[in-house]
Design an enzyme around this catalytic site. Structure first.
Site, PDB file in Angstrom:
ATOM      1  N   LYS A 197       0.857  -1.184   0.000  1.00  0.00           N
ATOM      2  CA  LYS A 197       0.000   0.000   0.000  1.00  0.00           C
ATOM      3  C   LYS A 197       0.893   1.234   0.000  1.00  0.00           C
ATOM      4  O   LYS A 197       1.719   1.427   0.898  1.00  0.00           O
ATOM      5  CB  LYS A 197      -0.925   0.005   1.223  1.00  0.00           C
ATOM      6  CG  LYS A 197      -1.884   1.202   1.254  1.00  0.00           C
ATOM      7  CD  LYS A 197      -2.792   1.128   2.461  1.00  0.00           C
ATOM      8  CE  LYS A 197      -3.739   2.319   2.515  1.00  0.00           C
ATOM      9  NZ  LYS A 197      -4.613   2.272   3.708  1.00  0.00           N
ATOM     10  N   ARG A 207     -10.584  10.702   1.812  1.00  0.00           N
ATOM     11  CA  ARG A 207     -10.530  11.474   3.061  1.00  0.00           C
ATOM     12  C   ARG A 207     -11.880  12.129   3.346  1.00  0.00           C
ATOM     13  O   ARG A 207     -12.312  12.220   4.497  1.00  0.00           O
ATOM     14  CB  ARG A 207      -9.411  12.525   2.969  1.00  0.00           C
ATOM     15  CG  ARG A 207      -8.039  11.945   2.602  1.00  0.00           C
ATOM     16  CD  ARG A 207      -7.275  11.413   3.787  1.00  0.00           C
ATOM     17  NE  ARG A 207      -6.185  10.539   3.382  1.00  0.00           N
ATOM     18  CZ  ARG A 207      -4.973  10.942   2.987  1.00  0.00           C
ATOM     19  NH1 ARG A 207      -4.713  12.229   2.924  1.00  0.00           N
ATOM     20  NH2 ARG A 207      -4.048  10.060   2.667  1.00  0.00           N
ATOM     21  N   ARG A 218       1.151  10.045   5.725  1.00  0.00           N
ATOM     22  CA  ARG A 218       1.377   8.695   6.257  1.00  0.00           C
ATOM     23  C   ARG A 218       2.638   8.065   5.669  1.00  0.00           C
ATOM     24  O   ARG A 218       2.746   6.855   5.569  1.00  0.00           O
ATOM     25  CB  ARG A 218       0.149   7.821   5.950  1.00  0.00           C
ATOM     26  CG  ARG A 218      -1.132   8.352   6.582  1.00  0.00           C
ATOM     27  CD  ARG A 218      -2.300   7.401   6.382  1.00  0.00           C
ATOM     28  NE  ARG A 218      -3.444   7.850   7.142  1.00  0.00           N
ATOM     29  CZ  ARG A 218      -4.638   8.137   6.627  1.00  0.00           C
ATOM     30  NH1 ARG A 218      -4.839   8.010   5.325  1.00  0.00           N
ATOM     31  NH2 ARG A 218      -5.629   8.544   7.393  1.00  0.00           N
ATOM     32  N   LYS A 249      -2.375  -1.485  -3.536  1.00  0.00           N
ATOM     33  CA  LYS A 249      -3.212  -0.288  -3.480  1.00  0.00           C
ATOM     34  C   LYS A 249      -2.303   0.933  -3.544  1.00  0.00           C
ATOM     35  O   LYS A 249      -1.335   1.000  -2.781  1.00  0.00           O
ATOM     36  CB  LYS A 249      -4.029  -0.285  -2.184  1.00  0.00           C
ATOM     37  CG  LYS A 249      -4.971   0.906  -2.028  1.00  0.00           C
ATOM     38  CD  LYS A 249      -5.749   0.822  -0.730  1.00  0.00           C
ATOM     39  CE  LYS A 249      -6.708   2.003  -0.601  1.00  0.00           C
ATOM     40  NZ  LYS A 249      -7.465   1.965   0.665  1.00  0.00           N
ATOM     41  N   SER A 275     -10.187   5.995  -4.679  1.00  0.00           N
ATOM     42  CA  SER A 275     -11.127   7.104  -4.835  1.00  0.00           C
ATOM     43  C   SER A 275     -10.678   8.124  -5.865  1.00  0.00           C
ATOM     44  O   SER A 275     -11.492   8.630  -6.651  1.00  0.00           O
ATOM     45  CB  SER A 275     -11.329   7.788  -3.480  1.00  0.00           C
ATOM     46  OG  SER A 275     -10.091   8.277  -2.965  1.00  0.00           O
ATOM     47  N   TYR A 314     -15.333   1.207  -6.814  1.00  0.00           N
ATOM     48  CA  TYR A 314     -16.598   1.849  -6.466  1.00  0.00           C
ATOM     49  C   TYR A 314     -17.634   1.689  -7.571  1.00  0.00           C
ATOM     50  O   TYR A 314     -18.811   1.982  -7.363  1.00  0.00           O
ATOM     51  CB  TYR A 314     -16.361   3.327  -6.145  1.00  0.00           C
ATOM     52  CG  TYR A 314     -15.425   3.503  -4.967  1.00  0.00           C
ATOM     53  CD1 TYR A 314     -15.882   3.342  -3.669  1.00  0.00           C
ATOM     54  CD2 TYR A 314     -14.067   3.769  -5.161  1.00  0.00           C
ATOM     55  CE1 TYR A 314     -15.024   3.465  -2.583  1.00  0.00           C
ATOM     56  CE2 TYR A 314     -13.201   3.895  -4.084  1.00  0.00           C
ATOM     57  CZ  TYR A 314     -13.688   3.736  -2.800  1.00  0.00           C
ATOM     58  OH  TYR A 314     -12.825   3.843  -1.732  1.00  0.00           O
TER      59      TYR A 314
END
Length: 327
Positions: A197, A207, A218, A249, A275, A314
């Site tokens: 990731k 977010r 991060r 990811k 996203s 999605y």
């Protein structure tokens, strides 16, 4: 004039011929629908940066899960957004908390007809937005976080999750979760490891989706975008710790990583079309710059062609509907 003796175009002459000779195909069972549920909503709440995606209520989430079964989707990945957050994300452990309750509700709705997956991470539950507990120096404490993940995993398995998705990229998280599950009697609960990731600019709309409280980034625990060999090391570690499925990811900007992992993994490989990837295609289509349906289909097909056995997207429900229409 010399004509070619080899004519690959012969296998492209008609739609039927192209279907017959297609090397990679899409099927609803390969698609997983990420879904958000937010505590305290009176009705579904649209996510402005992800047109068509909402934060669910209990009732709308149950309907989405039932529709996923009807469409033949492979699974649903649940993310919970609590009303109250604290520094250690304690709401994540509450049996009546938003995510654990949602798992129970969806399991009661669809039983074993759909693989119910759930996010094992603290970012939605902490008031600082990081994926773990932050120490006095502002650094995410790996081992304290992993201890909480292990407890979260058991709580989610108790609630009825078939598969758990630890997404925080903490070292040793898979081994700790596997041990905790086995000790609690959940030997049949599987783990889909977010093995590679990356810290990515494409997470932006997510977010908003989880009302993230994150300040900073991060990068101390998610992978650097320039690293390729390191991804294989991360996957190997998760495999050794007992991962049942490994995931890459994001997907579309990391198709080389998907291909690398697929070439070496003895377990199924997942990829998450995130996203920002979703939002870019939706925005371009809304402006009339691309054919929306064709672009969505091609983008997911590309992830499968790279080697992913399954794709979190999605568009899972919409795409599955198109696939059923075209049969």
């Amino acid at each position: 004039m010399t004509y070619p003796s080899q004519r690959p175009r012969r296998l492209r002459t008609t739609p039927a011929m192209r279907r017959l000779t297609a090397e990679t195909r899409l099927a609803p069972a390969e698609l997983i629908l990420p879904a958000f549920i937010r505590e305290g909503l009176a009705g579904p709440n649209p996510i402005s940066s992800m047109p068509g995606v909402v934060q669910h209520t209990t009732d709308t989430l149950k309907r989405a899960a039932a529709e996923a079964v009807e469409l033949g989707l492979g699974g649903i990945m649940l993310f919970g957004i609590p009303e109250t957050r604290d520094a250690e994300g304690s709401a994540s452990l509450d049996p009546e908390g938003v995510l654990n309750k949602a798992i129970r509700d969806v399991r009661a709705e669809v039983g074993d007809d759909l693989v119910i997956m759930s996010d094992v991470c603290l970012d939605e539950f902490t008031d600082h937005g990081h994926c773990g507990v932050v120490d006095g120096d502002g650094y995410v404490d790996n081992d304290r976080t992993v201890d909480i993940y292990a407890r979260m995993a058991v709580a989610q398995a108790d609630a009825g999750a078939h598969m758990l998705g630890p997404s925080g990229m903490m070292d040793g998280q898979i081994a700790a979760i596997r041990s905790a599950l086995d000790q609690a009697g959940h030997t049949n609960t599987s783990v889909i490891a977010y093995a590679a990731k990356y810290a990515s600019a494409f997470y932006g709309p997510f977010r908003e989706a989880v009302d993230s409280q994150l300040k900073g980034d991060r990068r101390t625990y998610q992978m650097d975008a320039g690293n390729r060999t390191e991804a294989l090391r991360e996957v190997e570690l998760d495999l050794a710790e007992g991962a049942d499925i490994v995931m890459v990811k994001p997907a579309m900007s990391y198709l080389d990583i998907v291909a690398d992992v697929a070439a070496m993994s003895p377990v199924p490989v997942a990829a998450y079309q995130i996203s920002g990837e979703y939002a870019m295609i939706e925005a371009a289509a809304a402006n009339g710059w691309i054919d929306r349906r064709a672009a969505i289909t091609e983008s997911v097909l590309g992830i499968r062609r790279a080697g992913a056995n399954m794709v979190l997207t999605y568009w899972a429900a919409e795409l599955a509907g198109w696939l059923k229409e075209s049969r």
